[in-house]
Scaffold this motif. Structure first.
Motif, PDB file in Angstrom:
ATOM      1  N   ILE A  83       6.770  13.459  -7.618  1.00 33.98           N
ATOM      2  CA  ILE A  83       6.659  12.789  -6.317  1.00 33.98           C
ATOM      3  C   ILE A  83       7.992  12.146  -5.937  1.00 33.98           C
ATOM      4  CG2 ILE A  83       5.547  10.894  -5.062  1.00 33.98           C
ATOM      5  CD1 ILE A  83       3.069  11.385  -6.826  1.00 33.98           C
ATOM      6  N   LEU A  87      10.268  12.700  -2.518  1.00 33.03           N
ATOM      7  CA  LEU A  87      10.542  11.592  -1.597  1.00 33.03           C
ATOM      8  C   LEU A  87      11.990  11.113  -1.696  1.00 33.03           C
ATOM      9  CD1 LEU A  87       7.259   9.501  -1.967  1.00 33.03           C
ATOM     10  CD2 LEU A  87       7.882  11.100  -0.167  1.00 33.03           C
ATOM     11  N   PRO A 113      11.670  -1.797  -4.950  1.00 37.35           N
ATOM     12  CA  PRO A 113      10.655  -1.771  -6.003  1.00 37.35           C
ATOM     13  C   PRO A 113      11.235  -1.972  -7.404  1.00 37.35           C
ATOM     14  CG  PRO A 113      10.352   0.067  -4.504  1.00 37.35           C
ATOM     15  CD  PRO A 113      11.650  -0.576  -4.132  1.00 37.35           C
ATOM     16  N   THR A 121       5.785  -6.427  -8.194  1.00 34.83           N
ATOM     17  CA  THR A 121       5.319  -5.101  -7.792  1.00 34.83           C
ATOM     18  C   THR A 121       3.934  -4.843  -8.378  1.00 34.83           C
ATOM     19  OG1 THR A 121       7.591  -4.302  -7.726  1.00 34.83           O
ATOM     20  CG2 THR A 121       5.865  -2.642  -7.886  1.00 34.83           C
ATOM     21  N   LEU A 125       0.641  -4.287  -5.951  1.00 31.87           N
ATOM     22  CA  LEU A 125      -0.050  -2.997  -5.909  1.00 31.87           C
ATOM     23  C   LEU A 125      -1.492  -3.142  -6.392  1.00 31.87           C
ATOM     24  CD1 LEU A 125       2.758  -0.566  -7.105  1.00 31.87           C
ATOM     25  CD2 LEU A 125       1.863  -0.853  -4.804  1.00 31.87           C
ATOM     26  N   ALA A 128      -3.406  -4.530  -3.564  1.00 33.81           N
ATOM     27  CA  ALA A 128      -3.562  -3.570  -2.464  1.00 33.81           C
ATOM     28  C   ALA A 128      -4.535  -2.455  -2.841  1.00 33.81           C
ATOM     29  CB  ALA A 128      -2.203  -2.990  -2.088  1.00 33.81           C
ATOM     30  N   PHE A 133      -7.257  -0.674  -0.219  1.00 36.03           N
ATOM     31  CA  PHE A 133      -7.642   0.737  -0.256  1.00 36.03           C
ATOM     32  C   PHE A 133      -9.008   0.951  -0.922  1.00 36.03           C
ATOM     33  CE2 PHE A 133      -2.981   0.841  -0.050  1.00 36.03           C
ATOM     34  CZ  PHE A 133      -2.803   1.660   1.048  1.00 36.03           C
ATOM     35  N   VAL A 144       0.809   6.452  -8.639  1.00 34.73           N
ATOM     36  CA  VAL A 144       1.353   5.952  -7.372  1.00 34.73           C
ATOM     37  C   VAL A 144       2.340   4.813  -7.636  1.00 34.73           C
ATOM     38  CG1 VAL A 144       0.771   4.754  -5.229  1.00 34.73           C
ATOM     39  CG2 VAL A 144      -0.631   6.667  -6.008  1.00 34.73           C
ATOM     40  N   ALA A 147       5.581   6.206  -9.212  1.00 30.65           N
ATOM     41  CA  ALA A 147       6.400   6.957  -8.255  1.00 30.65           C
ATOM     42  C   ALA A 147       7.163   5.990  -7.351  1.00 30.65           C
ATOM     43  CB  ALA A 147       5.519   7.883  -7.417  1.00 30.65           C
ATOM     44  N   THR A 148       6.524   4.863  -7.013  1.00 36.52           N
ATOM     45  CA  THR A 148       7.159   3.904  -6.108  1.00 36.52           C
ATOM     46  C   THR A 148       8.495   3.412  -6.650  1.00 36.52           C
ATOM     47  OG1 THR A 148       4.976   3.209  -5.389  1.00 36.52           O
ATOM     48  CG2 THR A 148       6.793   1.730  -4.884  1.00 36.52           C
ATOM     49  N   ILE A 151      11.476   6.439  -7.229  1.00 38.31           N
ATOM     50  CA  ILE A 151      12.178   7.091  -6.118  1.00 38.31           C
ATOM     51  C   ILE A 151      13.666   6.776  -6.149  1.00 38.31           C
ATOM     52  CG2 ILE A 151      12.398   7.140  -3.598  1.00 38.31           C
ATOM     53  CD1 ILE A 151       9.391   6.703  -3.424  1.00 38.31           C
ATOM     54  N   PHE A 216      -0.841  -3.814 -14.704  1.00 38.26           N
ATOM     55  CA  PHE A 216      -1.622  -4.247 -13.551  1.00 38.26           C
ATOM     56  C   PHE A 216      -2.243  -3.096 -12.764  1.00 38.26           C
ATOM     57  CE2 PHE A 216       1.171  -7.818 -14.359  1.00 38.26           C
ATOM     58  CZ  PHE A 216       0.264  -8.853 -14.331  1.00 38.26           C
TER      59      PHE A 216
ATOM     60  N   PRO B  47       7.924  10.725   5.356  1.00 36.87           N
ATOM     61  CA  PRO B  47       7.149  10.538   4.127  1.00 36.87           C
ATOM     62  C   PRO B  47       7.646   9.405   3.226  1.00 36.87           C
ATOM     63  CG  PRO B  47       7.524  12.863   4.542  1.00 36.87           C
ATOM     64  CD  PRO B  47       8.352  12.118   5.542  1.00 36.87           C
ATOM     65  N   PRO B  48       8.975   9.313   2.929  1.00 32.28           N
ATOM     66  CA  PRO B  48       9.394   8.185   2.087  1.00 32.28           C
ATOM     67  C   PRO B  48       9.129   6.835   2.754  1.00 32.28           C
ATOM     68  CG  PRO B  48      11.294   9.604   2.572  1.00 32.28           C
ATOM     69  CD  PRO B  48      10.098  10.261   3.154  1.00 32.28           C
ATOM     70  N   TRP B  51       5.509   5.858   2.424  1.00 30.75           N
ATOM     71  CA  TRP B  51       5.228   5.413   1.059  1.00 30.75           C
ATOM     72  C   TRP B  51       5.774   4.013   0.805  1.00 30.75           C
ATOM     73  CZ3 TRP B  51       3.149   8.932  -2.799  1.00 30.75           C
ATOM     74  CH2 TRP B  51       3.017   8.359  -4.053  1.00 30.75           C
ATOM     75  N   LEU B  52       7.084   3.833   1.104  1.00 31.66           N
ATOM     76  CA  LEU B  52       7.728   2.561   0.759  1.00 31.66           C
ATOM     77  C   LEU B  52       7.581   1.528   1.868  1.00 31.66           C
ATOM     78  CD1 LEU B  52      11.020   3.885  -0.855  1.00 31.66           C
ATOM     79  CD2 LEU B  52       9.144   2.738  -2.015  1.00 31.66           C
ATOM     80  N   TYR B  56       4.138   0.233   0.273  1.00 35.95           N
ATOM     81  CA  TYR B  56       4.694  -0.761  -0.651  1.00 35.95           C
ATOM     82  C   TYR B  56       4.942  -2.104   0.033  1.00 35.95           C
ATOM     83  CZ  TYR B  56       7.767  -2.988  -4.033  1.00 35.95           C
ATOM     84  OH  TYR B  56       8.330  -3.873  -4.903  1.00 35.95           O
ATOM     85  N   ALA B  59       1.753  -3.747   0.749  1.00 31.01           N
ATOM     86  CA  ALA B  59       1.161  -4.381  -0.428  1.00 31.01           C
ATOM     87  C   ALA B  59       1.824  -5.724  -0.696  1.00 31.01           C
ATOM     88  CB  ALA B  59       1.302  -3.468  -1.652  1.00 31.01           C
ATOM     89  N   LEU B  60       3.152  -5.762  -0.572  1.00 35.58           N
ATOM     90  CA  LEU B  60       3.859  -7.034  -0.783  1.00 35.58           C
ATOM     91  C   LEU B  60       3.419  -8.063   0.263  1.00 35.58           C
ATOM     92  CD1 LEU B  60       7.586  -6.075  -1.536  1.00 35.58           C
ATOM     93  CD2 LEU B  60       5.907  -7.018  -3.110  1.00 35.58           C
ATOM     94  N   ALA B  62       0.597  -8.164   1.952  1.00 34.02           N
ATOM     95  CA  ALA B  62      -0.778  -8.605   1.695  1.00 34.02           C
ATOM     96  C   ALA B  62      -0.812  -9.631   0.573  1.00 34.02           C
ATOM     97  CB  ALA B  62      -1.649  -7.398   1.336  1.00 34.02           C
TER      98      ALA B  62
END
Lengths: 273, 311
Positions: A83, A87, A113, A121, A125, A128, A133, A144, A147-148, A151, A216, B47-48, B51-52, B56, B59-60, B62
């Motif tokens: 992934i 990306l 990240p 992080t 996550l 989230a 989700f 997931v 991969a974050t 990248i 986590f 796409p990147p 994702w980020l 991401y 999420a931070l 939230a």
């Protein structure tokens, strides 16, 4: 021997040599200790070892927990690397080939990240995945999360490569009538290949050894290797087996390092971290 | 395919027919993309960024919203009422203030130790070692990165135990093991993150042309001034790039301190305990803002030195 050395006094060069040698000793003593302890007959790693044994190696070979954890870790690392290869390459091509508003912010976002502490992080996550989700923590969420933060390694390697090779060949290809995809397949991709391998290897390594974010984002069922190690490190019966697994990992690490050394320019990404 | 491309310009309708026969959609997409660079950029960046930028960052975001919420002390559920109680607790409690400064101190000390050790090693690798030795040294520095982080930390635990190797070897020099505590934590963290400092400095020095050093010498500068006025300014961005990792990795660590730190706690432990045992996510999120704010300030400062280009 090289001309540069004339710029430094002999005494200074000698000092650097001694300091480097000392640093290497400090770097390798703990690793050597792990190797010796994998044969140490004492279960509590008494020092110096009074007797040597192969028992831990035999037990490690039979350890189902260790084997399962290795398989899980390899799967997670492979998918997360794949992934991040896709990306990371896309982001690097966008940032290297185009000038646009917010470009600096995007590069900061890709580093974020890994620049933010793993625990941040990790809980972000975790929160989230569960509340936003509505996912159950498990294999997918680990992938997931990994991969974050992987990248960035691919991104750095590909960016450095694109910067070096320029756009002349791609323009020539387009002028000769190749479509955007054909140019990518026949020109851009081959130029990036070794950078992709170097970035992918780093992503794999990063994912394979990660524990904080994994703690986590892993469900109760999935155990990656670092989590298995952490759970077993303090158990007197298991600690020697953990040592053996560690030695095996150190030995296996020769393979990726050998591959990346075989590749020209592999160091730019390694140093880039 | 080439002849088809030539036909493209001359007879568009022929192209359309040809295109349909030979996988026309990719070619048509390609043509559109070729004519619209912005679309190409969107395709690459979409796409990147989803994702980020969305997942991401979302999420931070939230997480930090929950820092302003509270927790029902009986049920443990998150109560969605806006308030600053978590931050007030953090600010007013002596314990948390102490832990925050301790964590910051450890991260700063680890970074300094790593710079001091990494600089001579990187300088030797880049400017003195033969090309062959240089390659070997790069491998030698990289190999430990592949060994498990936990096992290395545990190796230090064994080494620093009573009667362990540090006691044994240190005995000759009249040194005792520091035992488990803050010193052991700093040593172990500095050991773990050392390659992250050596490699960028080495890369930075490699880019420094040898001719610069020679010019400095030809103009009469000795080793000291050459280092101070040529080498240090050139490697500064690389040092900053390396420090982002040593600093951030130390700032968020809660495992090493558990293995070798005795009873000491770092910010990471407070966050971990509040997510796990105490199940107080809002408070954990509030604690987590401390390292995030520190890192954002650090990154903003690092960006001005141009270090992020080297990360």
């Amino acid at each position: 021997m090289r001309s540069t050395s004339t710029a430094m006094s002999p005494a200074f060069k000698m000092t650097l040599r001694v300091l480097t040698a000392l640093a290497l000793v400090v770097i390798y003593v703990p690793l050597l200790l792990v190797v010796v302890n994998s044969f140490n007959a004492s279960q509590t790693f008494a020092w110096p070892p009074s007797d040597l044994t192969l028992e831990w190696w035999r037990k490690a070979a039979d350890s189902e927990g260790a084997k399962d954890a290795i398989v899980t870790s390899v799967q997670v690392a492979l998918i997360a690397s794949a992934i991040s290869l896709v990306l990371g390459t896309m982001a690097a091509m966008a940032l290297q080939r185009y000038r646009f508003f917010g470009r600096d912010t995007v590069s900061l976002l890709i580093i974020l990240p890994i620049a933010l502490p793993g625990i941040v992080t990790g809980i972000a996550l975790n929160n989230a995945f569960r509340t936003v989700f509505g996912l159950d923590l498990g294999f997918l969420t680990i992938v997931v999360a990994h991969a974050t933060f992987c990248i960035v390694t691919v991104f750095n390697n590909v960016l450095a490569r694109l910067r070096r090779v320029g756009t002349n060949l791609e323009e020539a290809s387009a002028d000769l009538g190749a479509s955007t995809f054909t140019t990518f397949r026949l020109v851009t991709f081959p130029m990036m290949r070794s950078a992709l391998i170097a970035g992918g290897l780093l992503a794999f390594a990063l994912s394979f050894d990660e524990i904080i974010v994994t703690t986590f984002t892993a469900g109760p069922q999935e155990q990656t290797l670092p989590i298995w190690i952490f759970n077993n490190l303090f158990r007197p019966n298991q600690a020697p087996i953990v040592n053996v697994v560690a030695v095996v990992l150190i030995l296996l690490s020769v393979i990726p390092i050998w591959i990346s050394q075989k590749l020209a320019g592999a160091t730019d990404g390694l140093a880039g971290r | 395919m080439n002849s088809a491309a030539e036909g493209t310009a001359a007879r568009p309708h022929l192209l359309a027919r040809f295109g349909r026969a030979a996988g026309g959609l990719p070619r048509r997409v390609s043509t559109v993309l070729h004519r619209h660079p912005r679309l190409r950029l969107g395709f690459l960046l979409g796409p990147p960024m989803l994702w980020l930028g969305v997942a991401y960052l979302g999420a931070l975001g939230a997480l930090f919203i929950t820092a302003f919420w509270g927790q029902n002390p009986f049920t443990g559920d998150v109560v969605r009422e806006w308030n600053l109680d978590n931050f007030r607790t953090l600010w007013e409690s002596e314990v948390y203030r102490k832990i925050a400064f301790r964590t910051l101190g450890i991260a700063a000390l680890v970074t300094v130790v790593d710079i001091v050790i990494a600089f001579p090693v990187a300088l030797y690798m880049a400017k003195i070692a033969s090309p062959r030795l240089q390659r070997i040294l790069v491998i030698a520095v990289l190999t430990p990165l592949w060994a498990s982080y936990l096992v290395k930390a545990y190796a230090w635990r064994i080494m620093m135990s009573e009667g362990g190797i540090v006691d044994d070897l240190g005995g000759f020099l009249g040194l005792d093991t520091p035992g488990y505590g803050l010193a052991a934590t700093v040593i172990t963290l500095a050991y773990l993150w050392l390659p992250f400092m050596i490699l960028p400095i080495y890369a930075g020095l490699e880019r420094l042309p040898d001719s610069m050093l020679e010019a400095s010498m030809d103009l009469g500068a000795k080793t000291g001034p050459t280092l101070r006025r040529i080498v240090l300014p050139t490697v500064f961005p690389a040092v900053v790039a390396g420090s982002i990792f040593t600093f951030s990795l130390s700032l968020g660590d809660y495992i090493t301190v558990r293995i070798v730190g005795g009873a000491n706690q770092m910010l990471g432990n407070v966050v971990y305990d509040n997510v796990g045992a105490a199940n107080n996510l809002p408070f954990a999120a509030a604690v987590a803002t401390i390292p995030v704010v520190i890192m954002l300030v650090y990154l903003a400062a690092a960006r001005r030195t141009g270090a992020l280009e080297n990360v």
